[in-house]
Scaffold this motif. Structure first.
Motif, PDB file in Angstrom:
ATOM      1  N   ALA A   1       0.689  -1.211   0.035  1.00 25.20           N
ATOM      2  CA  ALA A   1      -0.050   0.008   0.051  1.00 25.20           C
ATOM      3  C   ALA A   1       0.995   1.230  -0.093  1.00 25.20           C
ATOM      4  O   ALA A   1       0.502   2.152  -0.525  1.00 25.20           O
ATOM      5  CB  ALA A   1      -1.079   0.087   1.214  1.00 25.20           C
ATOM      6  N   ASP A   2       1.928   1.229   0.476  1.00 25.98           N
ATOM      7  CA  ASP A   2       2.951   2.422   0.591  1.00 25.98           C
ATOM      8  C   ASP A   2       3.703   2.807  -0.241  1.00 25.98           C
ATOM      9  O   ASP A   2       4.647   3.407  -0.494  1.00 25.98           O
ATOM     10  CB  ASP A   2       3.574   2.619   1.902  1.00 25.98           C
ATOM     11  CG  ASP A   2       4.506   1.284   2.317  1.00 25.98           C
ATOM     12  OD1 ASP A   2       4.542   0.346   1.359  1.00 25.98           O
ATOM     13  OD2 ASP A   2       5.315   1.004   3.185  1.00 25.98           O
ATOM     14  N   GLY A   3       3.693   1.500  -1.428  1.00 25.21           N
ATOM     15  CA  GLY A   3       4.526   1.513  -2.501  1.00 25.21           C
ATOM     16  C   GLY A   3       6.011   1.351  -2.235  1.00 25.21           C
ATOM     17  O   GLY A   3       6.834   1.685  -3.447  1.00 25.21           O
ATOM     18  N   THR A   4       6.468   0.887  -1.349  1.00 17.66           N
ATOM     19  CA  THR A   4       7.917   0.435  -1.224  1.00 17.66           C
ATOM     20  C   THR A   4       8.273  -0.795  -1.842  1.00 17.66           C
ATOM     21  O   THR A   4       9.532  -1.037  -1.674  1.00 17.66           O
ATOM     22  CB  THR A   4       7.943   0.448   0.524  1.00 17.66           C
ATOM     23  OG1 THR A   4       7.198  -0.413   0.881  1.00 17.66           O
ATOM     24  CG2 THR A   4       7.734   1.767   1.043  1.00 17.66           C
TER      25      THR A   4
ATOM     26  N   ALA B   1       5.143   0.563  -8.294  1.00 15.79           N
ATOM     27  CA  ALA B   1       3.562   0.845  -8.436  1.00 15.79           C
ATOM     28  C   ALA B   1       2.818  -0.222  -9.572  1.00 15.79           C
ATOM     29  O   ALA B   1       3.601  -1.212 -10.274  1.00 15.79           O
ATOM     30  CB  ALA B   1       3.283   2.236  -9.396  1.00 15.79           C
ATOM     31  N   GLU B   2       1.528  -0.443  -9.453  1.00 20.01           N
ATOM     32  CA  GLU B   2       0.784  -1.254 -10.184  1.00 20.01           C
ATOM     33  C   GLU B   2       0.563  -0.521 -11.553  1.00 20.01           C
ATOM     34  O   GLU B   2       0.866   0.355 -11.806  1.00 20.01           O
ATOM     35  CB  GLU B   2      -0.653  -1.733  -9.867  1.00 20.01           C
ATOM     36  CG  GLU B   2      -0.650  -1.940  -8.394  1.00 20.01           C
ATOM     37  CD  GLU B   2      -0.866  -3.644  -8.656  1.00 20.01           C
ATOM     38  OE1 GLU B   2      -0.675  -4.188  -9.449  1.00 20.01           O
ATOM     39  OE2 GLU B   2      -0.929  -4.335  -7.274  1.00 20.01           O
ATOM     40  N   PRO B   3       0.697  -1.620 -12.771  1.00 18.99           N
ATOM     41  CA  PRO B   3       0.621  -1.064 -14.289  1.00 18.99           C
ATOM     42  C   PRO B   3      -0.887  -0.389 -14.299  1.00 18.99           C
ATOM     43  O   PRO B   3      -1.586  -0.630 -13.546  1.00 18.99           O
ATOM     44  CB  PRO B   3       0.738  -2.399 -14.764  1.00 18.99           C
ATOM     45  CG  PRO B   3       1.232  -3.273 -14.075  1.00 18.99           C
ATOM     46  CD  PRO B   3       0.880  -2.983 -12.692  1.00 18.99           C
TER      47      PRO B   3
END
Length: 252
Positions: free
Chosen positions: A21-24, A225-227
């Protein structure tokens, strides 16, 4: 002849990868892990060469977290003779960089003295496609990449490799590093008796320090990040309307 096969523990290719969720980074909690598919092909090739009488010993090696011993046991169950686990990280989220992996593998090669190193062409988690080439450069060995066929001819390896224009066949002197592609073979499933036997096969545990290598990341992941999701399509009533829409989008 001895063959060394590096294998990597990655998220199973059937699993849908989720981003934290935090993109780490990628969420690895309760996620099924397995052997990198390209490495599985290289293990299968080494075993087939042994069954054909071309190879006396198949040694598999993995660099990463302690849990990678499960991946090595899978390779042993497939038919490899022994395994080496190099514990280079405590956190499963810490991915060892290709150059560091290549330096550690160089130490393993100098200790084991194999005639052939069979690598997967890339790992499906980071798609670096660099470790095999870096290892070849560090050792000063010949290399053949993207192999779809491998034959041994005396002191040389004849490799058919996939290139943009089709197929290319090259002959490289041994010892050599070969990275394999998907079309080389179809890996076998480990039978239950072989899985049981694999538990008794030797698995040595070492650290990067045993090979004089310091593990330190030079790259920093800024964000994961998600595509982007694919935009929804539209329905048209006629060919004329389709052409008009394509013109509007600049496709024709």
């Amino acid at each position: 002849m001895k063959v060394l096969v590096p294998v990597k523990r990655v998220i199973d290719y059937n699993v849908k990868v989720r981003v934290k969720a935090d993109g780490t980074g990628v969420d690895l909690a309760n996620v099924k892990m397995s052997m990198n598919p390209f490495d599985e092909i290289s293990v299968e090739q080494a075993i087939r060469m042994k069954e054909a009488g071309q190879v006396e010993e198949v040694v598999v090696v993995s660099i990463g977290v302690k849990q990678a011993q499960e991946t090595l046991r899978t390779a042993l169950a497939m038919g490899a003779d022994r395994a080496i686990l190099i514990v280079a990280a405590d956190d499963v989220h810490n991915d060892i960089e290709p150059l560091t992996v290549a330096k550690i593998l160089k130490g393993v090669v100098e200790e084991e003295k194999p005639d052939l190193v069979l690598c997967g062409k890339q790992a499906i988690d980071n798609d670096m496609n660099a470790t095999g080439q870096m290892l070849s450069a560090l050792l000063g060995w010949s290399q053949a990449t993207f192999a779809s066929k491998v034959d041994i001819d005396g002191d040389s390896a004849v490799v058919t490799r996939e290139v943009d224009g089709g197929l290319q066949t090259i002959k490289v002197s041994m010892p050599t590093v070969v990275t394999v592609d998907l079309r080389l073979n179809e890996p076998r499933y480990a039978s239950l008796p072989n899985i049981m036997k694999a538990k008794k096969k030797p698995l040595d545990e070492k650290t990067p320090a045993d090979y004089g290598v310091e593990v330190s990341n030079r790259l920093e992941i800024i964000k994961t990040a998600e595509p982007a999701e694919r935009a929804a399509g539209i329905k048209v009533e006629s060919v004329d309307e389709l052409v008009a829409k394509l013109k509007e989008a600049g496709a024709v």
